[in-house]
Write a protein that holds these residues in place. Structure first.
Motif, mmCIF file in Angstrom:
data_model
loop_
_atom_site.group_PDB
_atom_site.id
_atom_site.type_symbol
_atom_site.label_atom_id
_atom_site.label_comp_id
_atom_site.label_asym_id
_atom_site.label_seq_id
_atom_site.Cartn_x
_atom_site.Cartn_y
_atom_site.Cartn_z
ATOM 1 N N LYS A 204 0.924 -1.200 0.124
ATOM 2 C CA LYS A 204 0.048 -0.063 0.092
ATOM 3 C C LYS A 204 0.672 1.269 -0.034
ATOM 4 O O LYS A 204 2.017 1.346 0.562
ATOM 5 C CB LYS A 204 -0.981 -0.101 1.204
ATOM 6 C CG LYS A 204 -2.127 -1.154 1.105
ATOM 7 C CD LYS A 204 -2.950 -1.119 2.354
ATOM 8 C CE LYS A 204 -4.072 -2.293 2.018
ATOM 9 N NZ LYS A 204 -4.665 -2.508 3.524
ATOM 10 N N ILE A 205 0.482 2.276 -0.908
ATOM 11 C CA ILE A 205 1.128 3.436 -0.954
ATOM 12 C C ILE A 205 0.490 4.556 -0.389
ATOM 13 O O ILE A 205 -0.775 4.629 -1.095
ATOM 14 C CB ILE A 205 1.904 3.540 -2.424
ATOM 15 C CG1 ILE A 205 2.939 2.427 -2.436
ATOM 16 C CG2 ILE A 205 2.414 5.091 -2.499
ATOM 17 C CD1 ILE A 205 3.590 2.153 -3.540
ATOM 18 N N LYS A 206 0.828 5.475 0.284
ATOM 19 C CA LYS A 206 0.046 6.749 0.598
ATOM 20 C C LYS A 206 0.921 7.961 0.406
ATOM 21 O O LYS A 206 1.962 8.140 0.664
ATOM 22 C CB LYS A 206 -0.152 6.892 2.273
ATOM 23 C CG LYS A 206 -0.793 8.113 2.796
ATOM 24 C CD LYS A 206 -2.433 7.837 2.555
ATOM 25 C CE LYS A 206 -2.932 9.270 3.350
ATOM 26 N NZ LYS A 206 -2.606 10.487 2.454
ATOM 27 N N ILE A 207 0.490 8.863 -0.726
ATOM 28 C CA ILE A 207 0.974 10.038 -1.184
ATOM 29 C C ILE A 207 0.088 11.051 -0.517
ATOM 30 O O ILE A 207 -1.125 11.081 -0.523
ATOM 31 C CB ILE A 207 0.877 9.958 -2.836
ATOM 32 C CG1 ILE A 207 1.405 8.928 -3.448
ATOM 33 C CG2 ILE A 207 1.366 11.314 -3.193
ATOM 34 C CD1 ILE A 207 1.562 8.744 -4.786
ATOM 35 N N PRO A 208 0.781 12.022 0.125
ATOM 36 C CA PRO A 208 0.346 13.129 0.838
ATOM 37 C C PRO A 208 -0.826 13.675 0.064
ATOM 38 O O PRO A 208 -0.604 14.168 -1.235
ATOM 39 C CB PRO A 208 1.317 13.886 1.267
ATOM 40 C CG PRO A 208 2.480 13.054 1.302
ATOM 41 C CD PRO A 208 2.469 12.216 0.265
ATOM 42 N N GLY A 209 -2.001 13.810 0.512
ATOM 43 C CA GLY A 209 -2.993 14.650 -0.076
ATOM 44 C C GLY A 209 -3.847 13.854 -0.973
ATOM 45 O O GLY A 209 -4.932 14.077 -1.455
ATOM 46 N N PHE A 210 -3.641 12.479 -1.046
ATOM 47 C CA PHE A 210 -4.306 11.412 -1.722
ATOM 48 C C PHE A 210 -4.592 10.466 -0.950
ATOM 49 O O PHE A 210 -4.077 10.021 -0.174
ATOM 50 C CB PHE A 210 -3.645 11.182 -3.129
ATOM 51 C CG PHE A 210 -3.133 12.373 -3.983
ATOM 52 C CD1 PHE A 210 -4.268 12.545 -4.845
ATOM 53 C CD2 PHE A 210 -2.172 12.924 -3.824
ATOM 54 C CE1 PHE A 210 -3.993 13.689 -5.552
ATOM 55 C CE2 PHE A 210 -1.783 13.972 -4.676
ATOM 56 C CZ PHE A 210 -2.760 14.252 -5.631
ATOM 57 N N GLU A 211 -5.707 9.692 -1.368
ATOM 58 C CA GLU A 211 -6.100 8.320 -0.629
ATOM 59 C C GLU A 211 -4.885 7.249 -1.015
ATOM 60 O O GLU A 211 -4.483 7.063 -1.984
ATOM 61 C CB GLU A 211 -7.691 7.836 -1.244
ATOM 62 C CG GLU A 211 -8.563 8.639 -0.640
ATOM 63 C CD GLU A 211 -10.051 7.977 -1.234
ATOM 64 O OE1 GLU A 211 -10.004 6.854 -1.397
ATOM 65 O OE2 GLU A 211 -11.222 8.538 -1.299
ATOM 66 N N GLU A 212 -4.788 6.417 0.211
ATOM 67 C CA GLU A 212 -3.990 5.250 0.024
ATOM 68 C C GLU A 212 -4.323 4.426 -1.079
ATOM 69 O O GLU A 212 -5.789 4.225 -1.086
ATOM 70 C CB GLU A 212 -3.952 4.481 1.423
ATOM 71 C CG GLU A 212 -3.037 3.493 1.433
ATOM 72 C CD GLU A 212 -3.017 2.759 2.920
ATOM 73 O OE1 GLU A 212 -1.867 2.959 3.472
ATOM 74 O OE2 GLU A 212 -3.929 2.201 3.059
ATOM 75 N N PHE A 213 -3.624 3.591 -1.907
ATOM 76 C CA PHE A 213 -4.041 2.808 -2.829
ATOM 77 C C PHE A 213 -3.152 1.536 -2.623
ATOM 78 O O PHE A 213 -2.066 1.589 -2.014
ATOM 79 C CB PHE A 213 -4.004 3.231 -4.217
ATOM 80 C CG PHE A 213 -2.732 3.882 -4.477
ATOM 81 C CD1 PHE A 213 -2.266 5.032 -4.528
ATOM 82 C CD2 PHE A 213 -1.883 3.064 -5.449
ATOM 83 C CE1 PHE A 213 -1.038 5.304 -4.957
ATOM 84 C CE2 PHE A 213 -0.745 3.494 -5.778
ATOM 85 C CZ PHE A 213 -0.226 4.772 -5.658
ATOM 86 N N SER A 214 -3.587 0.548 -3.247
ATOM 87 C CA SER A 214 -2.821 -0.781 -3.229
ATOM 88 C C SER A 214 -2.193 -1.152 -4.555
ATOM 89 O O SER A 214 -2.485 -0.396 -5.773
ATOM 90 C CB SER A 214 -3.934 -1.992 -3.170
ATOM 91 O OG SER A 214 -4.498 -1.979 -1.913
ATOM 92 N N VAL A 215 -0.818 -1.729 -4.442
ATOM 93 C CA VAL A 215 -0.445 -1.912 -5.719
ATOM 94 C C VAL A 215 -0.126 -3.551 -5.694
ATOM 95 O O VAL A 215 0.456 -4.261 -4.704
ATOM 96 C CB VAL A 215 1.047 -1.411 -5.676
ATOM 97 C CG1 VAL A 215 1.833 -1.866 -6.994
ATOM 98 C CG2 VAL A 215 0.936 0.112 -5.428
ATOM 99 N N LEU A 216 -0.307 -4.114 -6.900
ATOM 100 C CA LEU A 216 -0.077 -5.434 -6.904
ATOM 101 C C LEU A 216 0.543 -5.857 -8.246
ATOM 102 O O LEU A 216 0.167 -5.525 -9.512
ATOM 103 C CB LEU A 216 -1.596 -6.303 -6.913
ATOM 104 C CG LEU A 216 -2.610 -6.231 -5.741
ATOM 105 C CD1 LEU A 216 -3.426 -4.987 -5.736
ATOM 106 C CD2 LEU A 216 -3.311 -7.489 -5.467
ATOM 107 N N ASN A 217 1.594 -6.578 -7.986
ATOM 108 C CA ASN A 217 2.464 -6.859 -9.245
ATOM 109 C C ASN A 217 2.556 -8.517 -9.312
ATOM 110 O O ASN A 217 2.987 -9.142 -8.194
ATOM 111 C CB ASN A 217 3.900 -6.426 -8.906
ATOM 112 C CG ASN A 217 4.894 -6.748 -9.857
ATOM 113 O OD1 ASN A 217 4.749 -7.402 -10.597
ATOM 114 N ND2 ASN A 217 6.492 -6.459 -9.280
ATOM 115 N N ILE A 218 2.218 -8.847 -10.465
ATOM 116 C CA ILE A 218 2.169 -10.416 -10.513
ATOM 117 C C ILE A 218 3.096 -10.834 -11.644
ATOM 118 O O ILE A 218 3.384 -10.233 -12.498
ATOM 119 C CB ILE A 218 0.717 -10.907 -11.214
ATOM 120 C CG1 ILE A 218 0.692 -12.390 -11.010
ATOM 121 C CG2 ILE A 218 0.230 -10.546 -12.336
ATOM 122 C CD1 ILE A 218 -0.881 -12.894 -11.417
#
Lengths: 260, 373
Positions: free
Chosen positions: B199-213
């Protein structure tokens, strides 16, 4: 490094107590001690070399199963007593090139990449062994090996087999010489059971990947007058091309030979 | 009074040694739990992360363990298994140069060696971190063995990576279905496909998930289909929970509607024969996509691919990302980016000009971020 040094010192310290050694040890556990097999007696293992007593002064040995792939032979010479130590030396030759070229192959069994081929390698090993009785029935042995190789040409350093136990024993094929300092203590536990505890330090005369240590422990179960089961462990530490590494492996061998 | 008999010392030493050291020993090949924590890496020098306006550039790239188009035995009809440091480093430097030129904010890598004998034990990941502008990375092994006694592979530690300018949290390794067409022994030492998530949280934006397959490349049964189902089910879960994600990687599958679906002849090595009467197998492992051609349809139906399917189908060659043949142009598409949110329109680039850097081309697109309420 500290751990292995401590173990080595501990083993050395207990040699200060002496008494008569047990016949069980000298009869059935004399491999890697200054004791030779008696004349006309022989002993072998699946992994342990075939040893044949020639006289009170000499014993010859060879790892028979490896012979077709790694021609090898050696002699162990008794030099009598030095103080309270019994002293012997070993001198052996082996040619590992055939087995290395067999292991350099495509598919399963390819321990080494098929892009490598190995030149003629003659490995020469000389050692001094000193044993003395300690405690009530134990035998303490110190051994110093010096190993070097004559190579037909340089060998690619990436063609190594980077596994504990194997890598340190092959190190001098590639670069440098190998000095192996070892100590072991062997003692009977009960009538048919003996125990061995040992420590080996490998120092390779080169810049990298040059130190290894092994702590070994074995139980010898005398199944008959001709056969023993040897089982235990090998705990190793070393500086490998991928970094420093500990490993614990089981060890098993079946020893058999003439009635003693 | 003697507390310990001298005769007991050998046994005592053995016992102590075993107890103390046993926990630090590793098995010959590493098995994986269903879910495990990833290893977090950090660059030697941390750099100030930028503050995006509304979108970030994301990229997926299978870097082929930094051997460029060298003739590796496993996938390019090559004879070589092992590469020297002098052979690997120029390729790794090229990869670093390409990353610094393209400048993605989040990068998903597949086939990244961190300690493999075949690539002189070079840690590709740490080198990339230290020579680009990324601050953090999460790594999970896909193929990890102390020793593989086949073709001289030896020690292996290869895996998948998420690189980010911003901290990565809650990073996991999710094990995918085991190949059903291999013997147990081969499978024990073989790579185990997986997903790395974080999970990545960029200041000012909602946290989002990253999935690498990195899905199976050579399975000839339905293993790949299971991998896509497992992948989609993870995405579905995030979607159902109201989250948003960046997902992608090397799916080792063609988009539905691809004109060419059988690459046995393209991938054929000297001495091999396929499609002829009596050939067994009839198809080269991993080269015949014909029976699998609809397996990615559910992903396309549910989520937004950076390269929309209709655009791909109209001009397929422009989006090819892979070829097995050194010296040839890309001949199929295997690499993807998906989201359940939005892509900046027409922001995708298939970097086909990077033909010598790997057997896969990187794919980038600009992901629209969700503003924090």
């Amino acid at each position: 490094m500290k751990k292995t040094s401590l173990l080595f010192l501990l083993l050395a310290a207990i040699t200060s107590v002496t008494s008569a050694q047990s016949p069980f040890v000298t009869k059935y556990m004399s491999y890697n001690t200054a004791y030779l097999l008696p004349e006309k007696k022989w002993e072998s293992g699946i992994r342990q070399p075939l040893r044949i007593g020639l006289s009170q002064k000499a014993e010859i040995y060879s790892t028979v199963l490896a012979l077709p792939f790694t021609p090898n032979a050696g002699v162990k010479l008794a030099w009598g007593e030095l103080g309270s130590f019994r002293v012997a030396t070993t001198h052996s030759l082996s040619v590992p090139s055939p087995v290395l070229n067999i292991l350099s192959r495509k598919g399963i069994g390819g321990f080494i990449s098929p892009e490598y081929s190995f030149p003629f390698i003659l490995s020469i090993n000389n050692s001094v062994i000193a044993s003395r009785p300690v405690c009530d029935s134990a035998l303490m042995t110190f051994k110093a090996d010096f190993m070097f190789a004559i190579r037909g040409s340089d060998i690619d350093p990436q063609s190594t087999i980077d596994l504990p136990v194997i890598f340190p024993r092959m190190a001098h094929y590639y670069k440098g010489s190998s000095v192996r300092l070892s100590a072991n203590i062997k003692t009977p536990v009960i009538k048919k059971l003996g125990v061995e505890e040992g420590l080996q330090l490998f120092i390779i005369t080169r810049q990298d990947n040059n130190f290894f240590a092994e702590n070994t422990g074995y139980l010898y179960w005398k199944m008959s007058k001709k056969m023993l089961l040897k089982a235990g462990y090998n705990l190793s530490y070393g500086m490998y091309p991928f970094g420093n590494h500990w490993q614990l492996w089981p060890s098993l061998d079946l020893l058999f030979g003439s009635r003693r | 009074m003697r507390f310990v008999s001298l005769r007991n010392i050998p046994r005592l030493l053995a016992g102590i040694s075993i107890l103390v050291i046993m926990s630090s020993c590793e098995p010959l090949a590493t098995g994986f739990d269903d879910t495990e924590d990833a290893t977090i890496y950090q660059a030697s020098t941390l750099r100030q992360a930028p503050q995006p306006d509304s979108a970030i550039k994301v990229m997926t790239w299978n870097i082929r363990f930094a051997i460029g188009r060298s003739p590796w035995f496993g996938d390019a009809c090559g004879d070589n298994t092992v590469f020297t440091k002098e052979e690997v480093m120029p390729h790794l430097d090229s990869i670093v140069d390409a990353i610094n030129m393209i400048r993605p904010d989040i990068l998903m890598l597949q086939e990244c060696d961190i300690a493999s004998q075949r690539t002189a034990y070079i840690n590709d990941l740490q080198y990339i971190l230290d020579n680009t502008y990324f601050n953090y990375a999460a790594y999970v092994p896909e193929w990890k063995a102390q020793f593989i006694a086949s073709d001289g592979l030896g020690r292996m530690d290869m895996g998948q990576v998420i690189l980010s300018r911003w901290p990565i949290t809650d990073s996991k390794r999710i094990n995918l279905a085991v190949r059903g067409d291999q013997s147990g022994l081969v499978n024990y030492f073989y790579l185990h496909s997986c997903i790395i998530s974080g999970k990545i949280k960029i200041p000012g934006f909602e946290e989002f998930s990253v999935l690498n397959i990195h899905a199976s490349a050579f399975a000839t049964d339905d293993t790949k289909k299971k991998h896509y189902e497992e992948f989609k089910s993870m995405l579905d879960r995030i979607n159902a929970e109201g989250g948003y994600f960046l997902a992608g990687g090397d799916l080792n599958e063609l988009p539905p509607g691809s004109d060419s679906t059988d690459f046995c002849f393209e991938d054929m090595c000297p001495g091999e024969s396929f499609h002829q009467p009596g050939d067994d197998p009839q198809h080269k492992d991993g080269s015949n996509y014909t029976p699998e051609i609809t397996w990615l349809q559910p992903l396309y139906d549910a989520y937004k691919c950076a390269v929309p399917l209709d655009r791909y189908q109209q001009n397929q060659e422009a989006y090819f990302t892979h070829t097995t043949r050194p010296g040839h142009f890309w001949d199929r598409t295997l690499d993807y980016l998906f989201t359940n949110h939005r892509w900046v329109k027409d922001s995708d680039v298939t970097h086909q000009y990077l033909l010598r850097y790997s057997d896969h081309a990187p794919v980038t697109a600009r992901l629209v971020l969700k503003k924090e309420n």
